[in-house]
Design a protein around this motif. Structure first.
Motif, PDB file in Angstrom:
ATOM      1  N   GLU A  71       0.828  -1.205   0.000  1.00 16.86           N
ATOM      2  CA  GLU A  71       0.000   0.000   0.000  1.00 16.86           C
ATOM      3  C   GLU A  71       0.865   1.259   0.000  1.00 16.86           C
ATOM      4  O   GLU A  71       0.654   2.173  -0.804  1.00 16.86           O
ATOM      5  CB  GLU A  71      -0.913  -0.004   1.228  1.00 16.86           C
ATOM      6  N   MET A  72       1.852   1.289   0.859  1.00 18.62           N
ATOM      7  CA  MET A  72       2.709   2.475   0.956  1.00 18.62           C
ATOM      8  C   MET A  72       3.553   2.653  -0.300  1.00 18.62           C
ATOM      9  O   MET A  72       3.726   3.774  -0.787  1.00 18.62           O
ATOM     10  CB  MET A  72       3.605   2.364   2.194  1.00 18.62           C
ATOM     11  N   TRP A  73       4.078   1.577  -0.853  1.00 17.54           N
ATOM     12  CA  TRP A  73       4.951   1.658  -2.024  1.00 17.54           C
ATOM     13  C   TRP A  73       4.189   2.186  -3.239  1.00 17.54           C
ATOM     14  O   TRP A  73       4.634   3.109  -3.919  1.00 17.54           O
ATOM     15  CB  TRP A  73       5.557   0.286  -2.304  1.00 17.54           C
ATOM     16  N   VAL A  74       3.016   1.592  -3.514  1.00 16.34           N
ATOM     17  CA  VAL A  74       2.236   2.027  -4.669  1.00 16.34           C
ATOM     18  C   VAL A  74       1.713   3.441  -4.451  1.00 16.34           C
ATOM     19  O   VAL A  74       1.675   4.246  -5.375  1.00 16.34           O
ATOM     20  CB  VAL A  74       1.097   1.034  -4.976  1.00 16.34           C
ATOM     21  N   ARG A  75       1.334   3.766  -3.232  1.00 18.79           N
ATOM     22  CA  ARG A  75       0.877   5.130  -2.937  1.00 18.79           C
ATOM     23  C   ARG A  75       1.999   6.144  -3.190  1.00 18.79           C
ATOM     24  O   ARG A  75       1.762   7.202  -3.740  1.00 18.79           O
ATOM     25  CB  ARG A  75       0.398   5.214  -1.482  1.00 18.79           C
ATOM     26  N   TYR A  98      -3.614  -0.618  -5.006  1.00 17.18           N
ATOM     27  CA  TYR A  98      -2.897  -1.006  -3.805  1.00 17.18           C
ATOM     28  C   TYR A  98      -3.950  -1.300  -2.755  1.00 17.18           C
ATOM     29  O   TYR A  98      -4.994  -0.658  -2.702  1.00 17.18           O
ATOM     30  CB  TYR A  98      -1.895   0.058  -3.341  1.00 17.18           C
ATOM     31  N   PRO A  99      -3.712  -2.314  -1.958  1.00 17.43           N
ATOM     32  CA  PRO A  99      -4.753  -2.695  -1.001  1.00 17.43           C
ATOM     33  C   PRO A  99      -4.831  -1.696   0.140  1.00 17.43           C
ATOM     34  O   PRO A  99      -3.817  -1.290   0.695  1.00 17.43           O
ATOM     35  CB  PRO A  99      -4.278  -4.059  -0.492  1.00 17.43           C
ATOM     36  N   ARG A 100      -6.025  -1.273   0.447  1.00 14.79           N
ATOM     37  CA  ARG A 100      -6.222  -0.521   1.673  1.00 14.79           C
ATOM     38  C   ARG A 100      -6.383  -1.586   2.752  1.00 14.79           C
ATOM     39  O   ARG A 100      -7.215  -2.481   2.635  1.00 14.79           O
ATOM     40  CB  ARG A 100      -7.470   0.355   1.620  1.00 14.79           C
ATOM     41  N   ALA A 119     -16.357  -3.967  -1.823  1.00 16.06           N
ATOM     42  CA  ALA A 119     -17.265  -3.101  -2.574  1.00 16.06           C
ATOM     43  C   ALA A 119     -16.675  -1.701  -2.744  1.00 16.06           C
ATOM     44  O   ALA A 119     -16.809  -1.087  -3.802  1.00 16.06           O
ATOM     45  CB  ALA A 119     -18.623  -3.023  -1.880  1.00 16.06           C
ATOM     46  N   THR A 120     -16.004  -1.221  -1.718  1.00 13.96           N
ATOM     47  CA  THR A 120     -15.373   0.097  -1.792  1.00 13.96           C
ATOM     48  C   THR A 120     -14.234   0.083  -2.794  1.00 13.96           C
ATOM     49  O   THR A 120     -14.077   1.005  -3.595  1.00 13.96           O
ATOM     50  CB  THR A 120     -14.839   0.517  -0.409  1.00 13.96           C
ATOM     51  N   GLN A 121     -13.451  -0.990  -2.798  1.00 17.57           N
ATOM     52  CA  GLN A 121     -12.345  -1.085  -3.745  1.00 17.57           C
ATOM     53  C   GLN A 121     -12.856  -1.189  -5.173  1.00 17.57           C
ATOM     54  O   GLN A 121     -12.301  -0.582  -6.090  1.00 17.57           O
ATOM     55  CB  GLN A 121     -11.445  -2.270  -3.416  1.00 17.57           C
TER      56      GLN A 121
END
Length: 145
Positions: free
Chosen positions: A47-51, A99-101, A107-109
Motif C-alpha cells: 500500500e505504501m509503495w504504490v501510494r 494497492y490494497p487498503r 465493494a469500496t475497492q
C-alpha cells in the motif's frame, strides 16, 4: 520516488537499484515504527509503495504542467506537452485503486476501480487530442507526422 532517484543517479543500473532499496528500506522502517508485527508487512508495504509511486506521478504531472505554461503559445509544443501531462495523470489515476487498503471492504475497492478507469479514460482522450494537435502542427510546417 524511483523515477526521481533514477534522475539523480542517471543511468547506472546498480545506483538505480541502490536508490530503490533505500526508498524501500525507508518504507519498511515506517512499518516497524507503525507497530505491524513481522509477517504482516506485505499489505501495508505494498500500500505504501504504490501510494508513493502514485503521488510521485501526480507531483511530476504538476511539475510538467507548470513547465509547459512557460512554452510559447505558437510553438506547437504545448499540445505535445499537454499529452504528456494527461498521460502522467492517467497513470496516477490507474495506480490509485491498485494497492490494497488494509481495512477496506471489497465493494469500496470495486467502486474505486470503476472511478479510476473513468478518470483515466478521460485523460487518455485528452492525450490523444494533444498528440493529434501536434501532428497537425507538424504537417502544416511540412513534416511527415
Amino acid at each position: 520516488m524511483t523515477v526521481e532517484g533514477s534522475l539523480i543517479v542517471e543511468d547506472d543500473p546498480l545506483a538505480i537499484e541502490a536508490t530503490r532499496h533505500g526508498y524501500f528500506g525507508g518504507l519498511v522502517a515506517q512499518i516497524k515504527v507503525g507497530g505491524f508485527p513481522p509477517g504482516t508487512w506485505d499489505a501495508p508495504l505494498q500500500e505504501m509503495w504504490v501510494r508513493c509511486l502514485e503521488l510521485r506521478l501526480r507531483r511530476t504531472a504538476f511539475d510538467w504542467s507548470n513547465l509547459r505554461q512557460e512554452l510559447p503559445a505558437d510553438s506547437g509544443e504545448r499540445s505535445s506537452a499537454a499529452a504528456v501531462d494527461a498521460l502522467l495523470s492517467a497513470a496516477a489515476e490507474l495506480l490509485n485503486p491498485f494497492y490494497p487498503r488494509v481495512y477496506e471492504e471489497d465493494a469500496t475497492q470495486l467502486a474505486r476501480l470503476r472511478s479510476a478507469f473513468r478518470s483515466a479514460g478521460a485523460y487518455v482522450v485528452a492525450a490523444r487530442r494533444g498528440i493529434e494537435a501536434h501532428r497537425r502542427f507538424l504537417k502544416v510546417r511540412g513534416f511527415d507526422a
